[in-house]
Each structure stands twice: as C-alpha cells, then as structure tokens.
Design an enzyme around this catalytic site. Structure first.
Site, short mmCIF file in Angstrom:
data_model
loop_
_atom_site.label_atom_id
_atom_site.label_comp_id
_atom_site.label_asym_id
_atom_site.label_seq_id
_atom_site.Cartn_x
_atom_site.Cartn_y
_atom_site.Cartn_z
N HIS A 1 -37.30 5.45 -57.10
CA HIS A 1 -36.33 6.22 -56.30
C HIS A 1 -35.27 7.04 -56.76
O HIS A 1 -34.76 6.10 -57.10
CB HIS A 1 -36.57 5.27 -55.44
CG HIS A 1 -35.41 5.67 -53.73
ND1 HIS A 1 -35.82 5.67 -52.92
CD2 HIS A 1 -34.40 6.29 -53.98
CE1 HIS A 1 -35.35 6.64 -51.91
NE2 HIS A 1 -34.35 6.79 -52.74
N ARG B 1 -27.88 12.62 -42.32
CA ARG B 1 -27.08 12.18 -42.46
C ARG B 1 -26.04 11.32 -43.47
O ARG B 1 -26.62 11.62 -44.42
CB ARG B 1 -26.98 10.93 -41.80
CG ARG B 1 -28.18 10.09 -42.06
CD ARG B 1 -29.09 8.99 -41.38
NE ARG B 1 -30.04 8.85 -42.47
CZ ARG B 1 -30.63 7.69 -43.40
NH1 ARG B 1 -29.36 6.96 -44.11
NH2 ARG B 1 -31.86 7.15 -43.70
#
Ligand code: ADP
Ligand code: ADP
Ligand code: MG
Length: 463
Positions: A208, A293
């Site tokens: 990731h 965000r």
C-alpha cells in the site's frame, strides 16, 4: 486569513488542528459530546460547546448543531478532521450555503472521489491505472458473479462508500461469492448507510503506497511524496513510513504524477491522499481510492518534508496560494509512525478502552507524539480506539527503526491493553527491517509476532 475556526472533531486530530490554528493566530471553537467533557481538546480550545449525547450520530455527526454553533460563535471556517463528517459532500455544501468555509475540497470533488466505484472510471479517463474490476457498481449477486468471472478469481468485493477497511471481502471462488456479497453489503449498510458494492481483482502480496497531495484555489497541485502503509491488519493501517523504501526515484516520479492527475481529475482543492497498490513486481501500480481529507498518518510526511499540512489546509481554505512548488519538495531522512490502539491483540484485538491509570510518553530528539490522553483521563468506548500516534524521524531508515524501538521501550500506559508490544515485535522482524512487508505481512506472521506477548501473559497469570 480565517479568523475563527470550529473544529468539528475530537481526539488527537482535534488537538492537532487546534495547535495549528493557535500557531497561525486563528481562534478556535471546540465542540464536544457529553462523553467528552473532560477531553483535552475541550480544555485547550478558546471556547467549547457541548453539542449532544455520546453517540456520534447525536453529536459529532449532527450537521445542524455544528452549523448552528459555528454561526452563533462567529466562526468563519469549519475543520472536519478525519472520520465523522470529513468526507460528507452534503456537509461541505451545507457549510458553503451557510457562508462558512469548509476546510477541505468542494462538495462536488468529495462526491466525485467519494464513490470509489465511480472514481475508478474517472481515473481511467485521466490515464491513472486502476486494477481490473467491475465497470461501475455490481447491483446483484449475478452481476458480481459475471464481473468476477471476467476479471478472474480471487477478487475483492468492496463498498463504494467504504473507509477504515470496512465493507471489504475477499472471494476465492464463485461458491463463496453470494455469502461474501451479503456480508459486505450488510457491513457497508451498517457503517456507511450506503450498501453499493463494486469489485476488483485481488492483487496478490501488494504494497500500500499512498501520495500526499496539496492543491490550492489558484490552480497549483503538487504532491509531497509517498508513504508506505503496508503493515495492516484486516485492511487497517498499523505502522506507516515515509518515504516508501521500495520506490526508485523514477517510480516515485511516475506515481507522484499519477497522484497529481488523480487530484486534478476530481477538481481537487486542499490536502488529500491518493492511495495506490504497488504490485509485487515493484513496477505496476493501481489507483485504489482518494481520501479527501487530512489522513491519520499525515505526520510522517510532515517530518520528512518539513511542511505543516494542517497549516497548509488553513492557508488554502483562506484562499492563499501554495508557497511551495513541486521542485521545492525535498525529502529529508526517514519517518515511522506506530498507531497505539486500545485493543487486546491476544483476544482477537477486541477494543478495550478505559481509564488511563498511568501514562508516560517518549520524547527526545526526532520524536513526536500526537495523542489526547493524559494521566487519569478515560478513553471513551464510544469512538475510535486509537490512543496515540508515536512518530520517530532520523537521517536513515535503520536509525528511524532504532529510534522507534527506543520510543516503544519508554512508552508506558497502564489501565488497558494496547498493541504497543506487537508493534515493538514488528520492528524486530527481519521482513520489516529489510522493508519487504506487503499487506499480507501482518496476517501471515501474526502468531509468531504475538508469541512473546502470549508468554508474558501466561507468566503473569501464573504469578
Ligand atoms: P487513514 O487512511 O487516514 O488511515 P482510515 O481509513 O484508517 O484512514 O480512517 C481514519 C479514521 O476515519 C478512522 O477513525 C476511521 O474509523 C474513520 N473513517 C474512515 N472512513 C470513514 C467513513 N467513510 N465513515 C466514517 N468513518 C470513517
Ligand atoms: P478503505 O476505504 O477502507 O481504506 P481501500 O480501498 O483503501 O479501502 O482498501 C483498504 C486496504 O485493502 C488497502 O490498503 C489494501 O491493503 C487492501 N486492498 C484494497 N483493494 C485491494 C485489491 N484490489 N487487491 C489487494 N488488496 C486490496
Ligand atoms: Mg484506504
């Protein structure tokens, strides 16, 4: 510049925002639920207003209460933090309609990035690679079976509205799909109030890797490098690093360009994160999602770039132009973050918040601790079980690992179990030391990593 900001969040991120505001001379208004009366963010804010009962739906998710308080206290901006309303497009729109600056992207950009299945098509059109998967949502088991057949098993069923690793199920063969589909759909409905599903080919043993982006209102979009968040348990991040050790400068540049294109494709403004999977060949990468965000793990990027991301969020929302250009972004050294959660690894990681009887945080050169805990406080069972983020920064990765081990040795929390010992064991694991961890690492090595914990537990029980 914004003058007074309402912080529509709690916990460590509310403190983080409060601190950035203070340093910029912006006044702060905190909100809190009945469960958070003693919370640190309430004590440190300029003013604090109780907005309802403990249940998030009755307080931190109550849009009307938040807007009313913001207007009554004369705020000109609202910072949503992460979680709660941070990725709620309607809330961003409602703020704008009420004449308040939402410190984040527009409702339109949140909508575009927020449906993960729709974002896939947008990214493809923008030339950003995605994993093979369904074109759009899969509305029935039959549609899911057909899509899985065409991409090939194993596949991952994912909730379009998903976040925090929820609403995701791995499917190895067609027989297992109907059950997994029902389960994931139910979980998505319960967590996000939206049970639309899509499907991706399962990438085997990927990393990731995510990129931090910043975009201002004047047309500048840049990235601040990457983070490796492969150490995960059940798709939830546990340890994060910046920069990702496995990226060559050339691959970093290619992925960084893709991240910037991804942000531009949704008309992005403010700080955001573009998440990718990096294939085990170390070459191919695929867009996974864009988080619109500030991210939990933003601190490691701050340590290696020297950029205060929350300060940038506030400046961008005030309409100021970015004062850093892409070529000014230089990565210095290496940073590691360990998320300390109130959970019991020896009993299925069940959350176990409670009263903090004794607390000592590590410190010293290159160490940062973001937490809202203090001696004698209670970590509320109503919200996230994250208790603290420990961050270490050093000139090299090996030095950062050594520093983080030293931090975990100093760290002391009595009152409830945490995952701190597990993180410590990970920092000694050869795969971690050699930076070979894929997203499969933790699940594959969990028993071995918990062996020491288990022995300690047994010897204590026999005393
Ligand atoms: P990050 O990528 O920043 O680490 P996570 O996915 O771990 O983000 O989520 C960060 C926080 O936000 C967690 O507390 C998680 O529970 C919460 N969260 C994430 N997505 C959602 C969502 N869609 N709805 C509600 N809470 C969410
Ligand atoms: P969330 O919104 O819950 O963060 P993501 O789409 O970011 O969901 O996926 C969460 C995690 O699940 C990723 O960090 C990765 O470990 C794993 N994952 C997601 N998609 C795939 C895929 N196609 N193949 C393999 N692993 C995946
Ligand atoms: Mg994600």
């Amino acid at each position: 510049m914004l003058k007074r900001v309402l912080i529509a969040n709690r916990g460590e991120i509310a403190l983080r925002i409060l601190r950035a505001c203070r340093e910029l001379g912006i006044e702060t208004v905190a909100v809190y639920s009945e469960a958070d009366q003693e919370a640190l963010h309430v004590q440190l804010a300029g003013q604090a207003v109780c907005i309802g009962p403990a249940r998030a739906a009755d307080s931190y998710l109550n849009q009307e209460a938040l807007l009313t308080v913001a207007q009554a206290t004369g705020c000109d901006g609202i910072h949503p933090g992460y979680g709660f309303l941070s990725e709620n497009a309607d809330f961003a729109d409602a703020c704008a309609q009420a004449g308040l600056t939402f410190i984040g992207p527009s409702g339109d950009a949140i909508r575009k990035a927020g449906s993960k299945s729709a974002a896939r098509s947008l990214m493809q059109a923008a030339g950003v690679p995605v994993t093979p998967g369904s074109d759009g949502p899969v509305a029935s088991v039959e549609a899911a079976l057909a899509a899985a057949e065409s991409v090939g098993y194993p596949v991952l069923l994912k909730a379009s509205a998903g976040g925090g690793g929820r609403g995701i199920r791995r499917v190895e063969q067609p027989e297992d799909l109907p059950g997994a589909y029902a389960e994931a759909k139910a979980e998505a409905k319960a967590c996000f109030g939206d049970d639309e599903m899509y499907l991706e080919k399962l990438v085997l043993r990927p990393r990731h890797i995510e990129f931090q982006v910043l975009a201002d209102r004047c047309g500048h979009t840049i990235h601040l490098g990457d983070r490796d968040c492969s150490v995960q348990r059940r798709n939830q991040k546990l340890i994060e690093e910046a920069p990702a050790w496995c990226l060559t400068p050339a691959l970093r540049a290619r992925m960084g360009d893709a991240a910037v294109r991804a942000a531009q494709a949704v008309g992005y403004e403010n700080a955001g994160t573009v998440e990718f999977l990096l294939d085990s060949d170390g070459e191919h990468f695929y867009f996974m999602e864009m988080n619109t965000r500030i991210q939990v793990e933003h601190g490691v990027t701050e340590l290696v770039t020297g950029v205060d991301l929350v300060r940038e969020q506030l400046r961008i929302a005030s309409g100021l132009s970015l004062d850093i250009r892409q070529e000014d972004v230089v990565l210095h050294g290496h940073a590691i973050e360990c998320r300390i959660n109130a959970e019991d690894p020896l009993h299925g990681f069940r959350p176990c918040p409670g009263k903090v009887d004794f607390l000592h945080f590590p410190g010293g050169n290159g160490v940062r601790v973001d937490s809202c805990l203090y001696n004698g406080c209670t970590l509320s069972p109503y919200y996230d079980s994250m208790a603290a983020k420990l961050l270490a920064h050093a000139p090299t990765r090996v030095q950062a690992i050594r520093k983080m081990r030293r931090c975990l040795e100093e760290f002391c929390l009595e009152g409830f179990p945490t995952n701190a010992e597990l993180s410590y064991q990970i920092l000694y694991h050869p795969e971690f030391i050699l930076s070979q961890c894929t997203t499969a690492f933790l699940d594959e090595h969990l028993e071995e990593l918990l062996a020491f914990n288990r022995k300690l537990d047994e010897s204590e029980a026999s005393l």
